[in-house]
Design a protein around this motif. Sequence first.
Motif, PDB file in Angstrom:
ATOM      1  N   UNK C 261     -41.444  -9.332   1.579  1.00 22.52           N
ATOM      2  CA  UNK C 261     -40.734 -10.448   1.467  1.00 22.52           C
ATOM      3  C   UNK C 261     -41.092 -11.545   1.081  1.00 22.52           C
ATOM      4  N   UNK C 262     -40.170 -12.334   0.428  1.00 20.10           N
ATOM      5  CA  UNK C 262     -38.824 -12.116  -0.059  1.00 20.10           C
ATOM      6  C   UNK C 262     -38.721 -11.466  -1.354  1.00 20.10           C
ATOM      7  N   UNK C 263     -39.766 -11.154  -2.072  1.00 15.79           N
ATOM      8  CA  UNK C 263     -39.569 -10.701  -3.205  1.00 15.79           C
ATOM      9  C   UNK C 263     -39.462  -9.144  -3.468  1.00 15.79           C
ATOM     10  N   UNK C 264     -38.762  -8.357  -2.482  1.00 16.95           N
ATOM     11  CA  UNK C 264     -38.693  -7.078  -2.251  1.00 16.95           C
ATOM     12  C   UNK C 264     -37.274  -6.585  -2.735  1.00 16.95           C
ATOM     13  N   UNK C 265     -36.453  -7.382  -3.262  1.00 21.29           N
ATOM     14  CA  UNK C 265     -34.899  -6.822  -3.167  1.00 21.29           C
ATOM     15  C   UNK C 265     -34.942  -6.123  -4.487  1.00 21.29           C
ATOM     16  N   UNK C 268     -35.165  -1.730  -3.166  1.00 14.34           N
ATOM     17  CA  UNK C 268     -34.097  -0.745  -2.814  1.00 14.34           C
ATOM     18  C   UNK C 268     -33.162  -0.236  -3.868  1.00 14.34           C
ATOM     19  N   UNK C 269     -32.900  -1.252  -4.693  1.00 15.38           N
ATOM     20  CA  UNK C 269     -31.940  -0.992  -5.960  1.00 15.38           C
ATOM     21  C   UNK C 269     -32.722  -0.019  -6.825  1.00 15.38           C
TER      22      UNK C 269
END
Lengths: 778, 104, 542
Positions: C261-265, C268-269
Amino acid sequence: MSNYETYLLAGVAVPFVSFFILMLFGPRIGKPLSGWLAVAAMATCCVLGTLTLVGWLGEVDSGTAAELTAAAGESQFHWADIGSVPIKVGVNLDSLTVIMFFMVTFIATWIFVFSIGYMAGHSDEVDGKSKYHRFFCYLSLFGFSMLGLVISSNLLFLFIFWELVGLCSYLLIGFYFDKKFASNAAMKAFITNRVGDFGFIFGLMMVYFFLGTLDLDGAAAAFADQYASGTGLFDPSFTINVLGWHVSGPMMATLMGIGLFCGAMGKSAQFPLQVWLPDAMAGPTPVSALIHAATMVAAGVYLVARVYRLLTPDAQLFIAGVGCITLTAMALIAIVQTDIKKCLAYSTLSQLGYMIFGLGMGAWIAALFHLMTHAFFKAMMFLGSGQVIEGCHHEQDMRKMGGLIRKMPVTGVTFLIGVLAIAGFGIPSMNLGLGGYFSKDEILAVAWDRAGIGGEGHHSDQDGHHAAASGATAFDLVSDSHEAHNGDDRVAGHALATDDADHAGVLKLMFWCALITAYVTPFYMMRCWWLTFMGKPRDQQVHDHAHESPMMYVPLVVLAIFTVVSSYALFRPLIADAAPALTDAVLVTAYDGHADDANHAKGALINLHGAHDWLFWGVGWSWAIMFLVAIVIYRNGVGLGSKLKSAFSPIATLLEKKYYFDEIYDFMFVRGCRLLASISAFWDTYVVDGIIASLTSKATERFSAFAGRGVDANIVDGVFNGMAVTAFDLSNLFRSPHTGRIRNYVLFTAGAAAVAILLLLFFDPVPDAQAILTSAGG
Amino acid sequence: MLTIGLMHYLVLSAAIFCCGIFVMITKRNAIGILIGVELVLNSVNVNFIAFDRYSQQPGFDGQITALFVIVLAAAEAAVAVAICMNLYKNINTIDVDRGDALHG
Amino acid sequence: MIAPKQLVRSIALLTTIATFVLSLWLIGPFLGAGSADAAGMIDIFGSSYGEKLHFVQRADWITSKNFTIEYFVGVDGLNMPLMVLTSFVGLLACLASWNFESWKVNKGIKGYFALFLLLETGMLGTFVALDFFLFYIFWEIMLLPMYFLIGVWGGARKEYAAIKFFLFTLAGSVLMLVGLVAMFFYSSEAVTRYASLATSYRPDVGVLTTGTFDLIELATNQAIQTYFNATDTYFLAKGLQFAPLMFMFLFVGFAVKLPAFPVHTWLPDAHVEAPTPISMILAGVLLKMGGYGFLRLCYPIFPAGGHHWAYCLACIGVISILYGALCAMAQTDFKKLVAYSSISHMGYVLLGVAVMTDAGVQGAMFQMIAHGISSPMCFFLVGVIYDRAHHREINRFGGLWLSMPKYGTMATIGFFASLGLPGMCGFIGELWVLLGVFAARDTFTWAVPMAILAASGVILTAGYILWLIQRVYLGPSKPEHAKFPEVTGREMLILVPLAALCVLFGILPKHLLFDFTNGTLDLIVKTMAAAPERFGSLAAGL
């Protein structure tokens, strides 16, 4: 490695092999055979357990048992290291292990046999695929895990098997997982247990960190050692700063005990984690008998008994309180239950509460003795209820039964033996009684003693044991020095209060609760039995179909015989043999550890506490009084009961709704958690991702889109936009020469070169250029 | 009598260079541009040889470089002609103004 | 590109099998480490970090007057298990790609397998490289095939996912590049300034006189360590202390990969769009690069930086654990749920490393391997059902255990391993990390609350996994799923080894992993632990 260890290890391994075979080849082995395989495996275990038991009795008699226990502690397998602390695992070979092992294997074997009969009458096919083998596969896995739990000498391994029995429980509660309520109940059981395990893990952490080992005996030794030498947890200068809250060593020790007990609260379904057990009755009835009455739910009690030496008086008081709340509250719910299995489930909860309460009050032997007797008679009653449900074509509502004794005589009689045992049937002043008459009443007697109701001077007969008083004195010294050192008497004073006088009121209250519940128990059990087996049939259709099958009543008879036997012989002496070593605690006292005469509790009680006449008669006849009340109310079916219920309707509703615990938990935790989850997901998608993504790609896209619509309007949008727009404009400017035409490029290049040369000539940035050209011309 | 000095070679080279550039700028035919490029390269060759000849320590450096450029020019011509062929294949003409798909 | 089309799969499979077999050979020198006592361990791993590397290969690669970039590879307890894991997951992913023909995008089989093998090269190279420059090259090599594998053979929003993956990782590695250059020049400064301390760990070099890219040298050379971790070494501007800043530069690069977190987004994509085998590799191996980077670069080279940021990192770890679990709970896409659970699980790695206790670091290492086994299994389980149902909506499934009993059993094993059930691989890592956090209570005021918060993650994990199992596998069978064929032999061939390892690693953690890794990890932990004493106030900063 002694023979006994080999037997026990083999006993653990056999069900695992059976599990493995059934998992791999189950469908091919087929319907009756896979069941018999599991039974054979469990019977082998039972033989091994019996061999161990018989041999061990001999060792105890000849006094060599202690050496064997010590030898078993030496031969351990180095499993892993946590940091630099080695984790060794071995067999915990002592009387408690041996007797628990025997109890589990014996009951399990007969329940497995019962299961074959039970499953024969059950449709186990869904979508044309049989789940029959899977049932026995899980049962075998359960056997393996439960036996592993019993013999583990290490807290970590105890925890591992602890979770495995939880897994089996999950799988078996959810065995009919195509039914929504079954899969819900399975999930609820597992997650509620996880809440307890959360505390257990925390207890493990503290044991690991403060005592430097996870070995049960090692931890106890370290605890005693730290206490004796005033180091570690009992170092007067010990303090942990948790967010500005200074925790002293003794308080940490209390928290450690409570943490470990949290695990027991989950597994033994103690208040406030009791919610899963009644729902767990969604599983097949043999599972309810084995896992949710006799063995697994008792694991919590077993755990507390095992870590007894690590407890502090405060932790012990907490345990007693939790047990007391459970035993009272759950017994009251049992009164209004109409489902036969639910009624038994609540009585199990109440009895587990008695055991936990007993441990909390210092009745170590009595609590474990109650565990044993309860395991036999409760397993039997559950199997009986299974027989009834099976015979009545899956009717579980007692209001529709009645008069079944004529159709199911064996079941009815064995069930009655169970009812008598749980109610504490016996004739005071005669050595005659069943189960609870000895075990439960002993718990009450110890509680009476502890609460000081029987008069002062009750510590005087703690001969051969750590007297509570001397323990208190010793600890007070530590506390005093701590106070002197810290100048903060609040911390030390709060940490430990060994003197029961501080809690006399609470102890008395708890005793009275337990005593009153001893009157409630016979009532609801007799109500259950009477409604089911006596009176007139209330639903003719159910009654007509009722029948019993030998496959299922043989186990009932065997267990009934053992219920009678276990009240007298075998169990209590062995538990009493284990007690001195396991209750050799520095801070808490087992008040009955000295009563090691082979005779049963009642006699011992009379001898030791002659002053207890009042209690003795008061509890002794409770079964008779309350049986009578129950029969009077329910002799003509549910009519009078319903009237009474409507007369006390607010209370009855409260009880029927189980004090609204499910609703509260659902609202607070389940919905709360899901809400939090939704918020997190929303936040992740729209905020975190939004910000980060817009900083990288989306920003570029959007800003160029703005610029495309017109420069003027967007410059005012802010500095950030302005910057992007400027960048866009500049790039447009630089873009214009890029026509894609080679000649333009060549022109620019040539022009630029020409300009460069001219600059070179006229501004002379390179001092020698002029000279070079001049010399070239010359 | 006029002595032919370095300056004459340089003027010649500059003239050829300008011709080459002029051809490259004005022609739309790819082959024409290629010819312009060849002119530019050859003007450079003249320069190399001239400077070599008139330097304080004359040697073969300039001539070797010139040879190198000629070889490179040949290779470059081959590649360029191949590009022209592909261009023709794709857009049916060798008018370079039509091949502006990559313009900014 | 020259192989005939029908042979492509076989060649790729043979290659991955060969790689796997060869990687098993790496275990050789480490066998028997556990049978001896502590002294025996030191013999195998050396008494100081980097002393006993195995399978070392060294050659000058790019040399100049001022610097030498080496081709320097070697294996120690830190990267050996990860390499075996990589080749193992690579092999299984190759098997999982076997039904390429039936994919939605089934064009370019040659390109797919070529990129697949290139990706494996990149991953193995990253783990084995001990020269920072070489490491960086492999790190970037890995990026490109992944980009195309997601971008070409992915799902509906594949371009978006691929670009996002690429940009996030690239942004991280840009900072790493700055670190690479800065560390070289500062090491060069260090050896001139503290020439008396600059004795190299390599006897053939003697005293180091130039800057270096050698990761072991950077971590062990006293001159470099002293200069790097000193309080008055600044970078760019006065006041920006070198060690914390460089630590952060490297950390960000690795945290993106981890992902924290917070560079995990991106995760999932990328997972949702990637084809199943690529998801397996992504979760099984690529995420481990982050944790490996911490243990190979950040902490040994900048121990003072590690202490400086300890709180911050531990908090990020705890947030990742809880936040990932909560997000997973809210997902309705099967694959996205598993992806978020990866974030939660990798949070334990970060937390374990951040507290810098031996149990914590051991746990982090174990968690990496355990997650490397359980998460490919979970993703493959998702893939199996996606191949049949062509959707991943959790709420549209139900009762799958009835129609596919074998699959249901395998899924139970996989998801319970992921849940951290004792006796399975997920448990060991989590427990060790939690114990490690608790053991850090002397240095961290917040250690106990952090341990409580992280431990509460186990409840959330149980919550979302059981809820998932209930919605997908339990409940009444639905008619549209009743005709699904049972898992095929090929699918079982992938699931069974993973399931077996899930259990084996849970039962024998010491003999399967800790014996191989603990020696090296102990040495690293010792370096970290010594930092406050050696480097004073900077390390004790928070």
